[in-house]
Enzyme design. Structure first.
Site, short mmCIF file in Angstrom:
data_model
loop_
_atom_site.label_atom_id
_atom_site.label_comp_id
_atom_site.label_asym_id
_atom_site.label_seq_id
_atom_site.Cartn_x
_atom_site.Cartn_y
_atom_site.Cartn_z
N GLU A 63 5.06 11.03 -0.19
CA GLU A 63 5.88 10.16 0.67
C GLU A 63 6.90 9.35 -0.13
O GLU A 63 7.76 8.69 0.45
CB GLU A 63 5.02 9.23 1.54
CG GLU A 63 4.14 9.98 2.52
CD GLU A 63 3.29 9.08 3.37
OE1 GLU A 63 3.15 7.88 3.05
OE2 GLU A 63 2.76 9.57 4.38
N GLU A 65 0.88 -1.17 0.00
CA GLU A 65 0.00 0.00 0.00
C GLU A 65 0.92 1.22 0.00
O GLU A 65 1.19 1.81 1.03
CB GLU A 65 -0.92 -0.03 1.22
CG GLU A 65 -2.08 0.94 1.13
CD GLU A 65 -1.75 2.28 1.75
OE1 GLU A 65 -1.04 3.08 1.08
OE2 GLU A 65 -2.18 2.52 2.87
#
Length: 528
Positions: A269, A260
């Site tokens: 990120e 994920e």
């Protein structure tokens, strides 16, 4: 520099040793002896049956040790030597089982001492004794240490893992994608990239995976071990490895990668880079990736409430007499600062003023370097006459299973996820007529704080008579930092509509209510 403990060989008698790469060649007879030694200045860990010359050695400089339980460990090396043929293998792993916890602790202490000495020889010792490794990983080269520390600290907390697990759209979609495609997992080797709590690893095991390697770099790895151990029917087929994908070694190739890795705007990120690194390092040819493809969706929007809200934030700095101080010199900077924040919230899809477009990111084909800079040309046709306040973005991903293809979306109007949607707001809106063409560019540049700088430009082309001659009527641009969003999820959304408002999970207590509560509390205290 010589470690005193290696001036002579250290031997440990083990209960058993199982070779993960070739179970048929495992040292199954008892006892099995593990020996730490130094041969020609090369530190080795050798496994050998006590009554036989058969065995193999690991070069300690490239060996890692992972705890499976109090008496069981996995030892993995990217370079091992067999005594029979003296040939090196790319990667090899063994499962070690000790007779008791005392032997287990002493073995681990010796292993760590050898690795520590090796690090000192390869790196440089600082005055306080800290060792700086000469072998910096690719992750460390591109991500600043402070950002990485905060990132792994955040995901190492159960609070944030619970937040993701309770995103039932997310968790339920992953569960369905795995279970509906059992044929892709049954009897296969799976690597869970950034395993977190280990939930996806357990889904894979439930689907019949032969073995799952759950790789997690944060302290959450310890919680994952505990959670998986509490599910013993699954635990025997799951190995938790604490470390970065860029640094670890695995004893075998994977048939399936599951992860994920999505962040806000899909790429925030920079976890997707780690996902494709895992693909290049560990995935077998024709292996499966869950998810397989991602798409960034974009559309211009009109939201006067949001624009005024953001502009009003900077009005504080227009005060000329704030306790005798003139704040106006900082007004322009404050105004720019507020409009440099992408807005994260769930908005009404009726705010979109043109059909959306999307940009495809194929995780099976995209290279790590292609994530460093993403350039998306924009082209829309306005469906209404309005003022455009910016660009709205969301994403979806495809799980391309052999049996079922399943999409997961964060689109406005769809069930809300913890990603919400994101909007880039222009400090100078542009006016458009219905049917007018809107062009522009969304340019994402990765930076070392594990995020992206967003450069957005939107332009309204000439409309009506003379439009065939081309030209731009209006242009507006903004620069935003995806690392520093404005989280607006709990803000009230007021839209002119005859329809009843959607139910909200947010509870807003107005100031009048607070005053009434305080009076009631005072009366109650007075009566006591």
């Amino acid at each position: 520099m010589e470690i005193p403990s290696l001036n002579k060989q250290q031997e440990f008698t083990l209960a058993s040793v199982t070779d993960l790469t070739s179970p048929s060649s495992s040292l199954s007879s008892s006892p099995v002896v593990a020996t730490f030694s130094c041969v020609n200045e090369v530190k080795e860990l050798r496994f050998q049956e006590s009554k036989s010359s058969d065995g193999f050695s690991f070069d300690l400089s490239s060996t890692q040790l992972f705890k499976l339980g109090p008496l069981q460990f996995t030892c993995v090396s990217d370079g091992s030597i067999s005594s029979a043929k003296e040939k090196s293998s790319f990667s090899r792993g063994v499962v070690i089982k000790f007779r008791d916890e005392k032997d287990s602790k002493e073995f681990c202490d010796s292993f760590e001492e050898c690795k520590k000495d090796d690090a000192v020889k390869q790196g440089s010792a600082l005055p306080n004794g800290t060792v700086v490794s000469a072998n910096k990983s690719k992750f460390d080269d591109k991500i600043e240490a402070a950002s990485a520390k905060m990132y792994f600290h955040y995901y190492g907390q159960l609070l944030h893992q619970q937040n993701m697990l309770q995103d039932y759209v997310r968790t339920g979609t992953y569960h369905a994608a795995v279970m509906e495609n059992r044929s892709d997992f049954s009897g296969r080797v799976v690597v869970d990239v950034g395993a977190g709590s280990g939930i996806l690893s357990m889904f894979a095991a439930l689907a019949g995976a032969k073995h799952v390697y759950a790789v997690e770099a944060s302290e959450m790895a310890e919680y994952a071990r505990k959670l998986i151990a509490g599910n013993p029917l699954l635990a025997e087929r799951i190995t938790v490895i604490k470390g970065k994908i860029e640094d670890i070694e695995l004893p075998e190739k994977a048939d399936v990668l599951i992860s994920e890795p999505m962040g806000t705007l899909l790429v925030n990120e920079r976890m997707l880079e780690t996902y494709v690194i895992a693909r290049d390092r560990f995935l077998s040819p024709n292996g499966k990736m869950f998810p397989t493809v991602g798409r960034i969706h974009m559309a211009p929007f009109a939201d006067e409430f949001l624009f005024v809200e953001m502009a009003n934030k900077a009005l504080f700095w227009q005060q000329q007499n704030y306790y005798g101080v003139d704040l106006t010199p900082l007004y322009v900077s404050a105004h720019q600062g507020y409009f440099s924040q992408p807005v994260v919230d769930a908005f009404d899809p009726r705010l979109l003023v043109a059909p959306s477009m999307f940009h495809v990111i194929d995780f099976t084909m995209m290279t790590e370097e292609q994530f460093y800079e993403i350039d998306i040309p924009l082209k829309f046709t306005a469906s209404v006459c309005t003022r455009i306040h910016g660009l709205a973005c969301w994403f979806d991903v495809l799980f391309d299973g052999s049996t079922v293809q399943r999409w997961f979306t964060t689109a406005p109007g769809a069930p809300t996820t913890h990603w919400y949607q994101i909007r880039c707001v222009l400090s100078q809106p542009i006016h458009v007529m219905a049917g007018q063409e809107i062009t522009g560019r969304l340019h994402l540049i990765a930076h070392s704080a594990q995020s992206y700088t967003i450069n957005l430009t939107l332009s309204a082309k000439m409309w009506g008579p003379g439009a065939n001659q081309g030209g731009i009527l209006q242009t507006s641009s903004c620069k935003l930092d995806l690392k520093e969003p404005y989280y607006r999820m709990s803000q009230p959304q007021v839209y002119p509509t005859q329809e009843p408002p959607a139910q909200s999970q947010d509870i807003h207590i107005h100031s009048d209510d607070l005053e009434e509560l305080e009076l009631l509390q005072q009366n109650a205290n007075a009566q006591l």
